[in-house]
Write an enzyme that holds these catalytic residues in place. Structure first.
Site, PDB file in Angstrom:
ATOM      1  CB  SER A  13     -10.623   4.916  10.799  1.00 26.30           C
ATOM      2  OG  SER A  13     -11.031   3.143   9.571  1.00 26.30           O
ATOM      3  CG  ASN A  14      -9.331   0.369  11.430  1.00 22.50           C
ATOM      4  OD1 ASN A  14     -10.085  -0.740  11.603  1.00 22.50           O
ATOM      5  ND2 ASN A  14      -8.848  -0.148  10.313  1.00 22.50           N
ATOM      6  CG  MET A  90      -0.079   0.614   3.976  1.00 20.28           C
ATOM      7  SD  MET A  90      -1.785  -0.941   4.338  1.00 20.28           S
ATOM      8  CE  MET A  90      -1.795  -1.498   2.373  1.00 20.28           C
ATOM      9  CG  HIS A  91       7.046  -2.008   5.494  1.00 25.00           C
ATOM     10  ND1 HIS A  91       6.789  -1.251   4.078  1.00 25.00           N
ATOM     11  CD2 HIS A  91       7.423  -0.959   6.272  1.00 25.00           C
ATOM     12  CE1 HIS A  91       7.620  -0.386   4.018  1.00 25.00           C
ATOM     13  NE2 HIS A  91       7.827   0.197   5.246  1.00 25.00           N
ATOM     14  CB  ILE A  92       6.001  -7.820   3.767  1.00 22.86           C
ATOM     15  CG1 ILE A  92       4.512  -7.847   2.495  1.00 22.86           C
ATOM     16  CG2 ILE A  92       5.434  -9.862   4.053  1.00 22.86           C
ATOM     17  CD1 ILE A  92       4.678  -8.851   0.895  1.00 22.86           C
ATOM     18  CG  ASN A 107      -3.112  -7.574   8.711  1.00 21.50           C
ATOM     19  OD1 ASN A 107      -2.603  -5.974   9.487  1.00 21.50           O
ATOM     20  ND2 ASN A 107      -3.242  -7.855   7.841  1.00 21.50           N
ATOM     21  CG  HIS A 109      -6.331  -8.839   4.557  1.00 19.18           C
ATOM     22  ND1 HIS A 109      -5.809  -8.433   3.896  1.00 19.18           N
ATOM     23  CD2 HIS A 109      -7.028 -10.084   3.189  1.00 19.18           C
ATOM     24  CE1 HIS A 109      -6.455  -8.694   2.854  1.00 19.18           C
ATOM     25  NE2 HIS A 109      -6.854  -9.662   1.884  1.00 19.18           N
ATOM     26  CD  GLU A 178     -11.532  -2.636   7.525  1.00 20.24           C
ATOM     27  OE1 GLU A 178     -11.049  -0.642   7.795  1.00 20.24           O
ATOM     28  OE2 GLU A 178     -10.600  -2.432   6.313  1.00 20.24           O
TER      29      GLU A 178
HETATM   30  C1  GRF Z   1      -8.083  -0.541   6.288  1.00 19.64           C
HETATM   31  O1  GRF Z   1      -8.546  -1.013   4.894  1.00 19.64           O
HETATM   32  C2  GRF Z   1      -7.324  -2.107   6.479  1.00 19.64           C
HETATM   33  O2  GRF Z   1      -7.835  -3.213   6.395  1.00 19.64           O
HETATM   34  C3  GRF Z   1      -6.239  -2.097   5.398  1.00 19.64           C
HETATM   35  O3  GRF Z   1      -5.748  -0.556   5.568  1.00 19.64           O
HETATM   36  C4  GRF Z   1      -7.135   0.118   5.386  1.00 19.64           C
HETATM   37  C5  GRF Z   1      -6.030   0.611   7.164  1.00 19.64           C
HETATM   38  O4  GRF Z   1      -7.148   2.527   7.354  1.00 19.64           O
HETATM   39  N1  GRF Z   1      -5.199  -2.531   5.931  1.00 19.64           N
HETATM   40  P1  GRF Z   1      -6.676   2.692   8.442  1.00 19.64           P
HETATM   41  O5  GRF Z   1      -5.379   3.486   7.799  1.00 19.64           O
HETATM   42  O6  GRF Z   1      -6.902   2.193   9.640  1.00 19.64           O
HETATM   43  O7  GRF Z   1      -8.379   3.676   8.672  1.00 19.64           O
END
Ligand code: GRF
Length: 197
Positions: A13-14, A90-92, A107, A109, A178
């Site tokens: 979604s972002n 979701m990887h560091i 990033n 957060h 976000e």
């Molecule tokens: C969001 O809450 C972001 O802040 C977090 O993971 C989610 C990602 O959402 N790191 P999307 O994949 O952008 O919908």
């Protein structure tokens, strides 16, 4: 036109917020590549639907993270990005990746600086509110350094809690914020933000 590479792992979604802002002309960027470490990430569907180049780049098959990060950096470099945006990635990322892109990785957060680092930050903040420990949380977009969810903050938003709000409604409210913040922060990091909305 500035070029960005977006790294995703989930629903995207972002990423969609960035796609829409670029399409509306609110963000003068070209999304040069969307990379996901997960084949089933809906974010990849969103990228394909938007006609963007995609790369599925799984950790599986790599003996160690450094090798993965170095190969990922090579693939991302090939897209010649001015900025790399982690949108639910979701990887560091280790220095084996970050050292190739000094102050060029940002990033999102969903917490305020230093609060709730790591995963499930939205839910953990909600639970802290329910315990009466906090009455607001927020979001940051920061430059990525090896320490997780640390690094200089580019932009942040405070999000107050509302009484009797369900976690689902709170999460929906956070995601809306976000989507605003990631567009604004990307513009700021690229030096192309048109002032503050
Ligand atoms: C969001 O809450 C972001 O802040 C977090 O993971 C989610 C990602 O959402 N790191 P999307 O994949 O952008 O919908």
């Amino acid at each position: 036109m500035k070029r960005i590479v977006v790294l995703v792992s989930g629903g995207g979604s972002n990423l969609q917020a960035l796609i829409d802002a670029a399409a509306r002309g609110d963000l003068a960027v070209e999304i040069a590549l969307v990379v996901s470490n997960r084949k089933d990430a809906y974010a990849l569907e969103r990228a394909v639907h938007a006609g963007l180049p995609t790369l599925y780049f799984p950790l599986r098959g790599y003996a160690d993270r450094e090798r993965y990060d170095a190969d990922l950096a090579a693939r991302v470099s090939a897209a010649a990005p001015d900025l790399i945006v982690l949108a639910g990635w979701m990887h560091i990322l280790s220095p084996a990746f970050l050292n190739h892109f000094p102050r060029k990785v940002i990033n999102l957060h969903p917490a305020l600086p230093g609060a709730f680092p790591g995963t499930h930050a939205i839910q953990r903040a909600f639970e802290a509110y329910q315990r009466g420990e906090i009455d607001y949380t927020g979001l940051i977009v920061h430059y990525v350094i090896p320490e997780v969810d640390a690094g200089e903050v580019i932009a942040q938003t405070v999000v107050p809690f509302e009484p009797d709000e369900s976690l689902e409604d709170f999460e929906r409210r956070m995601h809306r914020r976000e989507h605003e913040l990631i567009v604004r922060a990307t513009g700021l990091a690229l030096g192309i933000a048109e002032g503050f909305r």
